[in-house]
Write a protein that holds these residues in place. Structure first.
Motif, short mmCIF file in Angstrom:
data_model
loop_
_atom_site.label_atom_id
_atom_site.label_comp_id
_atom_site.label_asym_id
_atom_site.label_seq_id
_atom_site.Cartn_x
_atom_site.Cartn_y
_atom_site.Cartn_z
N PRO A 9 22.24 -7.86 40.95
CA PRO A 9 21.65 -9.20 40.77
C PRO A 9 20.52 -9.22 39.75
CG PRO A 9 22.04 -8.77 43.10
CD PRO A 9 22.33 -7.49 42.37
N ALA A 10 19.72 -8.16 39.71
CA ALA A 10 18.61 -8.12 38.76
C ALA A 10 19.12 -8.08 37.32
CB ALA A 10 17.72 -6.90 39.05
N VAL A 11 20.19 -7.32 37.08
CA VAL A 11 20.77 -7.25 35.74
C VAL A 11 21.39 -8.59 35.36
CG1 VAL A 11 22.61 -6.20 34.36
CG2 VAL A 11 21.14 -4.77 35.79
N ARG A 12 22.04 -9.25 36.31
CA ARG A 12 22.64 -10.56 36.03
C ARG A 12 21.56 -11.58 35.64
NH1 ARG A 12 27.88 -10.61 37.29
NH2 ARG A 12 28.63 -9.00 38.71
N LYS A 13 20.45 -11.57 36.37
CA LYS A 13 19.36 -12.50 36.05
C LYS A 13 18.76 -12.18 34.69
CE LYS A 13 15.06 -14.46 37.82
NZ LYS A 13 14.40 -14.38 36.51
N HIS A 14 18.59 -10.87 34.42
CA HIS A 14 18.04 -10.46 33.13
C HIS A 14 18.94 -10.93 31.98
CE1 HIS A 14 16.32 -6.92 30.56
NE2 HIS A 14 15.82 -8.09 30.21
N ALA A 15 20.25 -10.79 32.16
CA ALA A 15 21.19 -11.24 31.14
C ALA A 15 21.11 -12.74 30.95
CB ALA A 15 22.61 -10.81 31.51
N LEU A 16 21.00 -13.47 32.07
CA LEU A 16 20.90 -14.92 31.99
C LEU A 16 19.63 -15.34 31.25
CD1 LEU A 16 22.04 -17.69 32.86
CD2 LEU A 16 20.71 -17.47 34.97
N ASP A 17 18.52 -14.67 31.55
CA ASP A 17 17.25 -14.98 30.87
C ASP A 17 17.34 -14.72 29.38
OD1 ASP A 17 16.18 -15.69 33.28
OD2 ASP A 17 15.18 -13.77 33.62
N LEU A 18 18.12 -13.71 28.99
CA LEU A 18 18.24 -13.34 27.59
C LEU A 18 19.32 -14.14 26.86
CD1 LEU A 18 17.98 -9.45 27.87
CD2 LEU A 18 16.22 -11.01 27.03
N GLY A 19 20.08 -14.95 27.60
CA GLY A 19 21.16 -15.71 26.99
C GLY A 19 22.35 -14.86 26.63
N ILE A 20 22.58 -13.77 27.36
CA ILE A 20 23.68 -12.85 27.08
C ILE A 20 24.84 -13.12 28.03
CG2 ILE A 20 24.39 -10.43 27.10
CD1 ILE A 20 21.57 -9.66 26.34
N GLY A 71 22.35 -6.53 17.76
CA GLY A 71 22.35 -7.87 17.18
C GLY A 71 23.48 -8.74 17.65
N GLN A 72 24.03 -8.44 18.86
CA GLN A 72 25.17 -9.21 19.34
C GLN A 72 24.76 -10.49 20.05
OE1 GLN A 72 28.10 -8.52 18.58
NE2 GLN A 72 28.05 -6.40 17.91
N SER A 73 23.50 -10.55 20.51
CA SER A 73 23.08 -11.72 21.28
C SER A 73 22.67 -12.85 20.37
CB SER A 73 21.91 -11.34 22.20
OG SER A 73 20.80 -10.96 21.41
N ASN A 74 22.73 -14.02 20.86
CA ASN A 74 22.32 -15.21 20.12
C ASN A 74 20.87 -15.48 20.44
OD1 ASN A 74 21.89 -17.67 18.97
ND2 ASN A 74 23.71 -18.65 19.85
N ALA A 75 20.00 -15.23 19.47
CA ALA A 75 18.56 -15.34 19.72
C ALA A 75 18.15 -16.73 20.13
CB ALA A 75 17.78 -14.89 18.48
N SER A 76 18.90 -17.72 19.73
CA SER A 76 18.51 -19.09 20.04
C SER A 76 19.02 -19.54 21.40
CB SER A 76 19.05 -20.05 18.97
OG SER A 76 20.47 -20.05 18.97
N ALA A 77 19.83 -18.73 22.05
CA ALA A 77 20.45 -19.16 23.31
C ALA A 77 19.45 -19.50 24.39
CB ALA A 77 21.43 -18.10 23.79
N PRO A 78 18.43 -18.66 24.65
CA PRO A 78 17.50 -19.01 25.72
C PRO A 78 16.81 -20.33 25.48
CG PRO A 78 17.28 -16.71 25.10
CD PRO A 78 18.16 -17.35 24.07
N ALA A 79 16.39 -20.59 24.21
CA ALA A 79 15.71 -21.84 23.92
C ALA A 79 16.67 -23.02 24.03
CB ALA A 79 15.10 -21.78 22.53
N ALA A 80 17.89 -22.82 23.52
CA ALA A 80 18.85 -23.91 23.57
C ALA A 80 19.25 -24.24 24.99
CB ALA A 80 20.09 -23.54 22.75
N ALA A 81 19.24 -23.25 25.86
CA ALA A 81 19.68 -23.48 27.24
C ALA A 81 18.82 -24.51 27.95
CB ALA A 81 19.67 -22.16 28.01
N ALA A 82 17.57 -24.66 27.53
CA ALA A 82 16.67 -25.60 28.17
C ALA A 82 17.10 -27.05 27.92
CB ALA A 82 15.25 -25.37 27.69
N TYR A 83 17.95 -27.30 26.92
CA TYR A 83 18.33 -28.66 26.54
C TYR A 83 19.81 -28.94 26.75
CZ TYR A 83 13.81 -28.19 24.28
OH TYR A 83 12.49 -27.96 24.04
N VAL A 84 20.51 -28.02 27.41
CA VAL A 84 21.93 -28.18 27.63
C VAL A 84 22.20 -28.33 29.13
CG1 VAL A 84 24.19 -27.10 27.40
CG2 VAL A 84 22.49 -26.84 25.58
#
Length: 424
Positions: free
Chosen positions: A140-151, A177-190
């Protein structure tokens, strides 16, 4: 070809059934001798079940969360030769641990027989393609970490047993460099409508059962007191500056352990276990301090044994060793049982006040809150002091409110006048 049937082994200590916590293999997988097949949960610890043979998995005997009797069929493996279909044998558990399986590869590097089947080669690299509905193994901790990072966790290659995704794998994914750096910020508006159901099994189920049992059986009451820790923090800083390089750095915890040991001399009723069925209180001379430790799968309580006979640095080293063992899944059953009183702290996240739940059958638990600088009045002058609350709980069936208050006040006096910790 034959079939080798592996039955649920006898873990010992009179255990008649265990919970199947997690599979590390699936039907169709090729396995080798000593490869970890599954994790099972006893009342006290997680146990790895290894394979005694090389072969191909053809049937699983249960689902995660299922309680299985000792001697029931755990797994069937197709092997070269006649197998043991008529005369089943159970493998011996090879490891006891309080948390998820260790992060090393589950297959040993020793060579197998030339004609024996081998597991498929593990591809290297941080990224892997899975089916959209495939749920990768992760805590669960890894899943939350991934969610926070937008992965998207299904895109991350797991380096743990059976492809389990670890925190290190998320870091490797980001480094590539596989993650989308903008994902965490974008998630706040989706808008999001996704749901995730997490089955309460394994260690999380045991924690839930113990917490529920403790709150239903014991008559909890809590007592909170603030403590001026300015002096002891100055002493700690001085000792670390003078001896840190040679003896190791001291946190506040070994000082708290020492304060418990000294205070318990006058309050032996706190260092006790209560058997509510037999209506017997057992007071112990040995002080075995349980130190609550957070891991990826939940709260563990490794035990610093005979704290009354340890120096500050000895306690500090043992606390560090046990905490690392618990977090890495390497603490033994003995290291997780036998405490007489528990110390719980969330460090900088300790908040102002907490109401810790007793670690039955103990009758007292001392909770440590965070240290904050506050203006205080000392001898008529307003000065900045380092203050910390102790939020402690007791079993009112055994401990009277007055005794609990006096016990915490004794700890307060020891910590505010740290020289008294070492006066015999």
């Amino acid at each position: 070809m034959g079939t080798h049937v592996i039955k649920m082994p006898d873990i010992g200590e009179g255990i008649a059934e265990v919970e199947l916590s997690q599979w590390h293999v699936k039907v169709g997988d090729l396995v080798v001798e000593d490869q970890v097949l599954a994790d099972v949960m006893t009342d006290k610890a997680m146990v790895d079940i290894p394979s005694p043979v090389h072969g191909k998995v053809i049937a699983l005997g249960g689902q995660p969360g299922e309680v299985m009797a000792v001697g029931s069929v755990l797994i069937s493996i197709e092997v070269e030769g006649a197998g043991n279909l008529k005369e089943s044998a159970a493998p011996a558990p090879v490891k006891e641990a309080p948390v998820a399986p260790k992060v090393e590869a589950a297959v040993e590097s020793k060579p197998a027989a030339a004609d024996a089947p081998r597991p498929a080669a593990v591809c290297q690299g941080p990224m892997v393609a899975r089916e959209a509905d495939e749920r990768p193994l992760a805590s669960p901790a890894v899943r939350k970490h991934a969610l926070d990072l937008g992965i998207q966790l299904r895109l991350v290659r797991g380096s743990g047993p059976a492809g389990r995704v670890l925190h290190e794998d998320l870091e490797a994914y980001l480094a590539q460099g596989q993650s989308n750096a903008s994902a965490p910020a974008a998630a706040a508006y989706v808008q999001r409508n996704d749901e995730e159901q997490i089955q309460v099994i394994g260690m999380r189920r045991k924690i839930a059962q113990r917490m529920q049992d403790a709150t239903q059986r014991a008559a909890h009451f809590s007592y909170v007191e603030e403590i001026d820790v300015t002096a002891i923090e100055e002493l700690r800083a001085h000792l670390n500056e003078k001896h840190g390089a040679s003896r190791g750095k001291l946190t506040l915890l070994p000082f708290l352990v020492r304060a418990l040991v000294v205070a318990l001399r006058d309050f032996p009723q706190m260092n006790a276990r209560y058997d509510d069925e037999a209506q017997v209180i057992t007071r112990l001379g040995a002080v075995h301090v349980g130190v609550a430790t957070q891991s990826d799968v939940g709260l563990m309580v490794p035990v610093v044994r005979h704290a009354e006979a340890r120096s500050l640095w000895d306690s500090a080293a043992e606390i560090s060793r046990l905490a690392n063992a618990a977090r890495n899944g390497k603490a033994s059953r003995d290291e997780l049982s036998g405490s007489t009183i528990t110390l719980t702290s969330l460090g900088a996240l300790g908040g102002i006040v907490s109401t810790p739940v007793l670690n039955l059958p103990e009758v007292a638990i001392v909770g440590v809150n965070k240290i904050v600088e506050r203006p205080m009045v000392v001898k008529g002058q307003v000065v900045i002091r380092k203050m910390m609350n102790l939020s402690s709980s007791f079993d009112h069936r055994v401990v009277d409110g007055m005794d609990a208050a006096l016990f915490i006040q004794a700890i307060r006096g020891l910590l505010e006048q740290p020289a008294t910790l070492f006066v015999e």
